[in-house]
Design a protein around this motif. Structure first.
Motif, PDB file in Angstrom:
ATOM      1  N   GLY A 230      48.214  31.852  31.213  1.00 56.10           N
ATOM      2  CA  GLY A 230      47.378  32.370  32.106  1.00 56.10           C
ATOM      3  C   GLY A 230      46.765  31.250  33.076  1.00 56.10           C
ATOM      4  O   GLY A 230      45.983  31.730  33.710  1.00 56.10           O
ATOM      5  N   TRP A 233      47.148  32.271  36.597  1.00 54.96           N
ATOM      6  CA  TRP A 233      46.324  33.342  37.096  1.00 54.96           C
ATOM      7  C   TRP A 233      44.729  32.732  37.398  1.00 54.96           C
ATOM      8  O   TRP A 233      44.320  33.174  38.146  1.00 54.96           O
ATOM      9  CB  TRP A 233      46.286  34.385  36.134  1.00 54.96           C
ATOM     10  N   ILE A 234      44.477  31.780  36.432  1.00 52.66           N
ATOM     11  CA  ILE A 234      43.173  31.102  36.570  1.00 52.66           C
ATOM     12  C   ILE A 234      43.216  30.471  37.782  1.00 52.66           C
ATOM     13  O   ILE A 234      42.190  30.384  38.676  1.00 52.66           O
ATOM     14  CB  ILE A 234      42.724  30.505  35.334  1.00 52.66           C
ATOM     15  N   TYR A 284      38.791  33.342  30.523  1.00 54.16           N
ATOM     16  CA  TYR A 284      39.346  34.318  31.467  1.00 54.16           C
ATOM     17  C   TYR A 284      38.165  35.079  31.978  1.00 54.16           C
ATOM     18  O   TYR A 284      38.257  35.495  33.031  1.00 54.16           O
ATOM     19  CB  TYR A 284      40.352  35.160  30.702  1.00 54.16           C
ATOM     20  N   LEU A 285      37.176  35.430  31.092  1.00 54.00           N
ATOM     21  CA  LEU A 285      35.974  36.093  31.443  1.00 54.00           C
ATOM     22  C   LEU A 285      35.106  35.521  32.735  1.00 54.00           C
ATOM     23  O   LEU A 285      34.775  36.055  33.518  1.00 54.00           O
ATOM     24  CB  LEU A 285      35.166  36.648  30.217  1.00 54.00           C
ATOM     25  N   SER A 287      36.577  33.222  34.575  1.00 59.44           N
ATOM     26  CA  SER A 287      37.154  33.472  35.968  1.00 59.44           C
ATOM     27  C   SER A 287      36.842  34.754  36.705  1.00 59.44           C
ATOM     28  O   SER A 287      36.525  34.793  37.916  1.00 59.44           O
ATOM     29  CB  SER A 287      38.636  33.398  35.797  1.00 59.44           C
ATOM     30  N   ILE A 288      36.745  35.727  35.868  1.00 63.60           N
ATOM     31  CA  ILE A 288      36.575  37.193  36.705  1.00 63.60           C
ATOM     32  C   ILE A 288      34.982  37.155  37.037  1.00 63.60           C
ATOM     33  O   ILE A 288      34.570  37.374  38.238  1.00 63.60           O
ATOM     34  CB  ILE A 288      36.632  38.212  35.654  1.00 63.60           C
ATOM     35  N   LEU A 291      34.744  35.264  40.269  1.00 72.54           N
ATOM     36  CA  LEU A 291      35.260  36.012  41.421  1.00 72.54           C
ATOM     37  C   LEU A 291      34.141  37.025  42.072  1.00 72.54           C
ATOM     38  O   LEU A 291      34.125  37.176  42.940  1.00 72.54           O
ATOM     39  CB  LEU A 291      36.636  36.658  41.100  1.00 72.54           C
TER      40      LEU A 291
ATOM     41  N   THR B 159      42.231  40.269  38.376  1.00 72.90           N
ATOM     42  CA  THR B 159      41.371  40.787  37.185  1.00 72.90           C
ATOM     43  C   THR B 159      42.198  41.540  36.300  1.00 72.90           C
ATOM     44  O   THR B 159      41.973  41.118  35.150  1.00 72.90           O
ATOM     45  CB  THR B 159      40.238  41.642  37.660  1.00 72.90           C
ATOM     46  N   LEU B 161      45.723  41.002  35.369  1.00 69.60           N
ATOM     47  CA  LEU B 161      46.147  39.966  34.916  1.00 69.60           C
ATOM     48  C   LEU B 161      45.288  39.066  33.819  1.00 69.60           C
ATOM     49  O   LEU B 161      45.813  38.979  32.701  1.00 69.60           O
ATOM     50  CB  LEU B 161      46.777  38.855  35.819  1.00 69.60           C
ATOM     51  N   LEU B 162      44.066  38.714  34.229  1.00 69.32           N
ATOM     52  CA  LEU B 162      43.365  37.952  33.191  1.00 69.32           C
ATOM     53  C   LEU B 162      42.831  38.698  31.956  1.00 69.32           C
ATOM     54  O   LEU B 162      42.809  38.165  31.111  1.00 69.32           O
ATOM     55  CB  LEU B 162      42.150  37.472  34.051  1.00 69.32           C
ATOM     56  N   LEU B 163      42.818  40.081  32.321  1.00 71.80           N
ATOM     57  CA  LEU B 163      42.219  41.118  31.267  1.00 71.80           C
ATOM     58  C   LEU B 163      43.364  41.339  30.390  1.00 71.80           C
ATOM     59  O   LEU B 163      43.026  41.648  29.096  1.00 71.80           O
ATOM     60  CB  LEU B 163      41.602  42.413  31.917  1.00 71.80           C
TER      61      LEU B 163
END
Lengths: 313, 360
Positions: A230, A233-234, A284-285, A287-288, A291, B159, B161-163
């Protein structure tokens, strides 16, 4: 308070820079593509392929820099496929990108299995050593941290001012940004929109390949399945977070690296009280969350994901 | 007077839509091209090409057992394919079907493995409860990214993809923690579903289960909804011309949230049918990428719910056939992923080719 002590440890900052490095390569690569108006969702697959080819070259006897070059070339090849599909042919950048990621990942795993059919544990190589320059180590504070990095990290960080200069101080950079903002105006200026976009995607994809190779040639010393995990994606999130500016993107990558290194140490400090998966979820969280935080002032390149077909508005 | 033109003697221009017959042929052309291209890596790997393809065909469709395997493998793919198709129709880029599938499966074992005394309930209600729980979980999980897009303009591609990673870690946490089967000897595995909650098999000596008719019925229902209902019209309008849709009084935000819930729910159901129809319990290797393969299925189907069924059977046949070919010839089973990825890219190209028209 020992949690704050973590921030003063050299080892923590060494790890933060190490974690940030592949993200810097990937983010700069994606940034270049997006600045020219192309969203490259192939990044995850390109990083996987770069990680494998770079490592494989070294495993078969090439020297480390040849491995890096080969990883860049792999990125270039996959980028050219993405470029042909999305630029002159104008196909959906979403679907093409996911397709490239699926293709690159499956080809990589397929090739790994074919080339090493009976490798039970992944063969190891001698990775890039830390630079360990004595004069750098002597610099108080940041010195020992930087001396603990490998040559590729320095390359990544050196690329940031180069890219800033290229994008904001040269006619070429202006042209690239123009085709990403307003390809019709660029065309009217006599710029070759497709060639510029293609160039940006090729160069960007090569950088993504090097980012993947950092994982196998510097951060670790072998190729594992799903090792990119991932990061691609990050990087896409980091490009938005950095507002399509290489310097801010570098800052974002470093923040992310620091957070990730902190998370690992926190995990050790907490012991088993909190499941380790919670810590692994955090990047991952985060990164969201990043955003969402920048969403108000995110100014996407105006022509991002808009194919340009001559004579059509 | 026409100006002098340089360039090739035959030129092509793009038209808005392909003629229906050509459009229907595009997936076939794409699949043939993908199989042709996949021959290159197979040959490089030293496999005899013709034998390999014969074995793939035989392993996927060559016997009643093989067909059963293909159909049972196609069941979750129909559902994830539908999930992606409905989302993409509304230009909601849900790349998170994999994560929604796992959360759906988690919800299924959460309600179905002893939380309720399902064994004492009337027949079929247990199944219904499990399936609804999974659809609800998957749907809720997709509402998040959709809401972030509507509220903050955060791109849902990144989002979702990350989730996917978050979902898998969460499932791992539950399976190693509160939801671990005490009998699993420390393995990350859920308690088995109660027998009443399992989807019965359709035939003896085959693993095809009631999930397949369910998936087919949902495909048919979705086709009707998209074609003939107000909601279907709103979905298509929101996808194809959001500005016009808003002017026409369609609340595109609500439509997108509805599509998100439906899409996530379908992907969640895919997880539940895998657990309730095939595995019986949940582990972390439930899905070999069914969520991502759903994107391929939907694209091959040109986002048509009925086409999704055919495309899912094709992708399932590739997976099942390549598995058995890989075992017979000792070639990596990643052949299947390779063919599927190539099909996606070839379909993208074929979709363009059928829209070209020669100009004099």
């Amino acid at each position: 308070m020992d949690l704050l002590d973590i921030l003063l440890q050299t080892g923590f900052w060494v790890a933060a820079f190490r974690i940030a490095t592949p993200l810097v390569f990937g983010t700069l690569g994606e940034l270049l593509c997006e600045r020219a108006g192309v969203l490259n969702l192939g990044i995850e697959g390109i990083m996987t392929a770069g990680a494998m080819t770079g490592w494989l070259a070294v495993h078969m006897g090439a020297d480390l820099w040849t491995g890096v070059a080969l990883a860049a070339f792999t990125g270039l090849l996959l980028g050219s496929l993405h470029g042909v599909l999305t630029i002159p042919l104008g196909l959906s950048q979403h679907v093409a990108g996911i397709g490239i990621t699926l293709l690159a990942t499956s080809t990589t795993y397929f090739a790994y299995r074919v080339i090493l059919p009976d490798a039970t544990s992944p063969p190891r190589i001698a990775p890039f050593p830390p630079v360990d320059w004595p004069w750098l180590k002597a610099v108080p504070g940041i010195g020992p941290v930087l001396a603990g990095q490998t040559a590729l990290t320095f390359l990544a960080f050196a690329l940031v001012p180069v890219l800033v200069w290229l994008l904001y101080r040269t006619p070429l950079g202006l042209a690239v940004r123009t085709v990403g903002e307003n390809p019709i105006a660029a065309e009217a200026q006599g710029l070759h929109v497709h060639a510029l976009r293609m160039g940006a995607v090729l160069a960007g994809s090569a950088l993504m390949g090097v980012g993947g190779a950092f994982l196998t040639l510097s951060a670790f010393n072998a190729f594992f399945f799903e090792m990119v995990n991932g990061r691609g994606w990050i990087c896409i999130a980091l490009v938005v977070f950095g507002g399509w500016n290489p310097a801010k993107a570098l800052l974002g990558a470093l923040l992310f690296g620091a957070f990730d290194a902190f998370q690992v140490r926190l995990q050790q400090a907490v012991g088993g009280a909190i499941p380790y998966q919670v810590f692994l979820m955090l990047p991952y969280l985060l990164s969201i969350v990043a955003l969402v935080l920048v969403s108000r002032r995110a100014s996407y390149p105006q022509a991002l994901m808009r194919p340009f077909i001559r004579g059509r508005r | 007077m026409r100006p002098e033109r340089r360039g090739p003697p035959i030129r092509f221009e793009r038209r808005e839509a392909a003629p229906p017959l050509l459009a229907a042929l595009a997936p076939l052309v794409a699949v043939v091209a993908a199989l042709g291209l996949a021959a290159i890596p197979l040959a490089l790997a030293g496999a005899p090409i013709l034998d390999a393809y014969a074995l793939i065909l035989k392993g996927s469709l060559g016997s009643a057992f093989a067909i059963g395997e293909t159909l049972s493998r196609a069941t979750p793919l129909v559902l994830t394919g539908l999930a992606v198709a409905i989302a993409f129709r509304a230009r909601l880029w849900n790349i998170g079907a994999e994560g929604q599938l796992y959360l759906g499966a988690l919800a299924a074992v959460a309600v179905g493995s002893g939380f309720f005394p399902l064994d004492t309930w009337p027949p079929w209600t247990a199944c219904a409860v499990v399936l609804l729980a999974s659809a609800f979980a998957g749907g809720l999980f997709m509402l998040g990214p959709a809401w972030l897009r509507l509220r903050f303009g955060v791109d849902e591609v990144v989002t979702t993809l990350l989730l996917n990673f978050v979902a898998l870690l969460f499932v791992g946490m539950m399976l190693e923690g509160p939801m671990q089967d005490p009998m699993s000897l420390g393995w990350p595995q859920s308690a088995p579903l109660l027998e009443a909650a399992e989807l019965p098999r359709l035939f003896a000596r085959s693993r095809v289960h009631w999930g397949l008719p369910l998936a087919l019925a949902l495909a048919l229902a979705l086709w009707f909804v998209l074609r003939g209902s107000v909601f279907g019209f709103e979905v298509r309008a929101t996808g194809e011309a959001p500005a016009a849709a808003r002017f026409a009084g369609i609340r595109t935000g609500r439509v997108l949230l509805g599509v998100a819930f439906l899409s996530g729910g379908l992907a969640g159901l895919a997880g539940a049918v895998e657990v309730a129809g095939l595995k019986g319990y949940l582990t972390l290797d439930l899905s070999p990428g069914y969520g991502y393969a759903g994107i391929v299925v939907a694209t091959l189907a040109r986002l048509n719910p009925l086409g999704v069924v055919l495309a899912a059977v094709f992708v399932a046949a590739v997976f099942v056939g390549a598995d058995s070919m890989g075992r017979a010839l000792d070639v990596s089973s990643y052949t299947a992923n390779l063919i599927v990825a190539l099909s996606l890219l070839c379909m993208l190209l074929a979709g363009l080719l059928v829209r070209l028209r020669p100009v004099r």
